[in-house]
Structure formats: structure tokens, C-alpha cells
Scaffold this motif. Structure first.
Motif, PDB file in Angstrom:
ATOM      1  N   MET A 158       5.815 -30.193   2.173  1.00 51.37           N
ATOM      2  CA  MET A 158       6.592 -31.095   2.207  1.00 51.37           C
ATOM      3  C   MET A 158       8.079 -30.842   1.729  1.00 51.37           C
ATOM      4  O   MET A 158       8.218 -30.945   2.094  1.00 51.37           O
ATOM      5  N   LEU A 159       7.933 -31.101   0.520  1.00 53.72           N
ATOM      6  CA  LEU A 159       9.084 -30.843   0.003  1.00 53.72           C
ATOM      7  C   LEU A 159      10.396 -29.588   0.537  1.00 53.72           C
ATOM      8  O   LEU A 159      11.101 -29.717   0.697  1.00 53.72           O
ATOM      9  N   GLY A 160       9.775 -28.771   0.785  1.00 56.96           N
ATOM     10  CA  GLY A 160      10.151 -26.967   0.583  1.00 56.96           C
ATOM     11  C   GLY A 160      10.537 -27.001   2.395  1.00 56.96           C
ATOM     12  O   GLY A 160      11.600 -26.409   2.669  1.00 56.96           O
ATOM     13  N   ALA A 161       9.438 -28.075   3.617  1.00 55.35           N
ATOM     14  CA  ALA A 161      10.038 -27.972   4.355  1.00 55.35           C
ATOM     15  C   ALA A 161      11.301 -29.033   4.689  1.00 55.35           C
ATOM     16  O   ALA A 161      12.369 -28.917   5.968  1.00 55.35           O
ATOM     17  N   VAL A 162      11.750 -29.693   4.073  1.00 57.05           N
ATOM     18  CA  VAL A 162      12.785 -30.841   4.076  1.00 57.05           C
ATOM     19  C   VAL A 162      13.991 -30.373   3.781  1.00 57.05           C
ATOM     20  O   VAL A 162      14.742 -30.365   4.459  1.00 57.05           O
ATOM     21  N   GLY A 163      13.629 -29.492   2.519  1.00 53.16           N
ATOM     22  CA  GLY A 163      14.822 -28.733   2.020  1.00 53.16           C
ATOM     23  C   GLY A 163      15.102 -27.892   3.601  1.00 53.16           C
ATOM     24  O   GLY A 163      16.541 -27.185   3.551  1.00 53.16           O
ATOM     25  N   PHE A 164      14.615 -26.919   4.520  1.00 55.53           N
ATOM     26  CA  PHE A 164      14.321 -26.214   5.325  1.00 55.53           C
ATOM     27  C   PHE A 164      15.230 -27.138   6.530  1.00 55.53           C
ATOM     28  O   PHE A 164      16.045 -26.220   7.301  1.00 55.53           O
ATOM     29  N   ALA A 165      14.728 -28.306   7.012  1.00 55.54           N
ATOM     30  CA  ALA A 165      15.485 -28.984   7.327  1.00 55.54           C
ATOM     31  C   ALA A 165      16.297 -28.847   7.102  1.00 55.54           C
ATOM     32  O   ALA A 165      17.968 -29.210   7.900  1.00 55.54           O
TER      33      ALA A 165
END
Length: 134
Positions: free
Chosen positions: A74-81
Motif C-alpha cells: 500500500m505504501l509503494g502504491a501511494v508513492g506511485f500515485a
């Protein structure tokens, strides 16, 4: 400096001819940075949902490693977003049908100059063009 009537007519004629060309329209639509940004944000939202499901599932079956993996996902996806959204605000200019790119806010320029509007940058380039092209 406003366009003369002749320049406005030429501009409208060019605009109409470009709008009627389906190949050009599809190339422009395919290279629209908003489409890519929207797609990346949807992918990030899907990954966040999967990560949340892993956190909940890992908590239910009492497997902390699975919960931690879901949280990291989830943390990686937020960074990607966030990166995708930031990239969508400052898109690269692409040559239609080509591979070369150029960033709109050049390196070495002041931050205020890179933040100016598109029209403002065009006006400045018009004023700074060589004398022989006037």
C-alpha cells in the motif's frame, strides 16, 4: 500581441484540417498525458485495495508477515500515485510518431520561470525569437 485577421483565419484553417485527420487525432489522444496519469492512478488504487485486503487477511489469520507485506504494498502504491500525479502536472512534450522527448520546465531555469503558464511561455518565446524571423 494579438493575431491579425489573416493569421486568425490561417490558424482556424490549420485547426480544422488537423481535426479532420483521424490518424493525427488518435496520435494526439494516445499521447495525452492526462490519459496516462488517470490510468496510473487507477492502477495505484487497485494496488492499494489489494494491499488493504492483505493487511486484513493477514490480521484475520494471525500472520504478521502477510500484514506487513500488504502495508508495504500500500505504501509503494501511494508513492506511485503521488509520483504519477506530479508527473501529470508537468508532462513531457513528445514528437508525434517519434521517440524524442523534452521536459517543459528546463533544468537550470528558476523555479518561477518553470511554473509559468503555457501561454506565458509561448509569449516569451515569441518576444525572444531572432530578429530575422519577425
Amino acid at each position: 500581441m494579438p493575431l491579425s485577421e489573416h493569421e486568425q483565419r490561417l490558424f482556424e484553417q490549420i485547426e480544422r484540417s488537423l481535426a479532420e485527420d483521424p490518424k493525427f487525432a488518435s496520435a494526439v489522444r494516445a499521447s495525452d498525458p492526462r490519459v496516462h496519469t488517470r490510468r496510473r492512478l487507477l492502477v495505484a488504487a487497485g494496488i492499494i485495495a489489494v494491499g488493504l485486503a492483505l493487511v486484513v487477511y493477514g490480521t484475520v489469520i494471525k500472520t504478521p508477515l502477510l500484514s506487513v507485506a500488504g502495508f508495504v504494498l500500500m505504501l509503494g502504491a501511494v508513492g506511485f500515485a503521488l509520483q504519477s500525479q506530479r508527473r501529470g502536472r508537468t508532462p513531457d512534450l513528445h514528437v508525434v510518431g517519434g521517440t524524442s522527448t523534452r521536459a517543459t520546465a528546463g533544468r537550470g531555469r528558476s523555479r518561477s520561470r518553470g511554473r509559468r503558464s503555457f501561454i506565458g511561455r509561448l509569449e516569451e518565446r515569441w518576444r525572444e525569437r531572432p530578429e530575422g524571423h519577425r
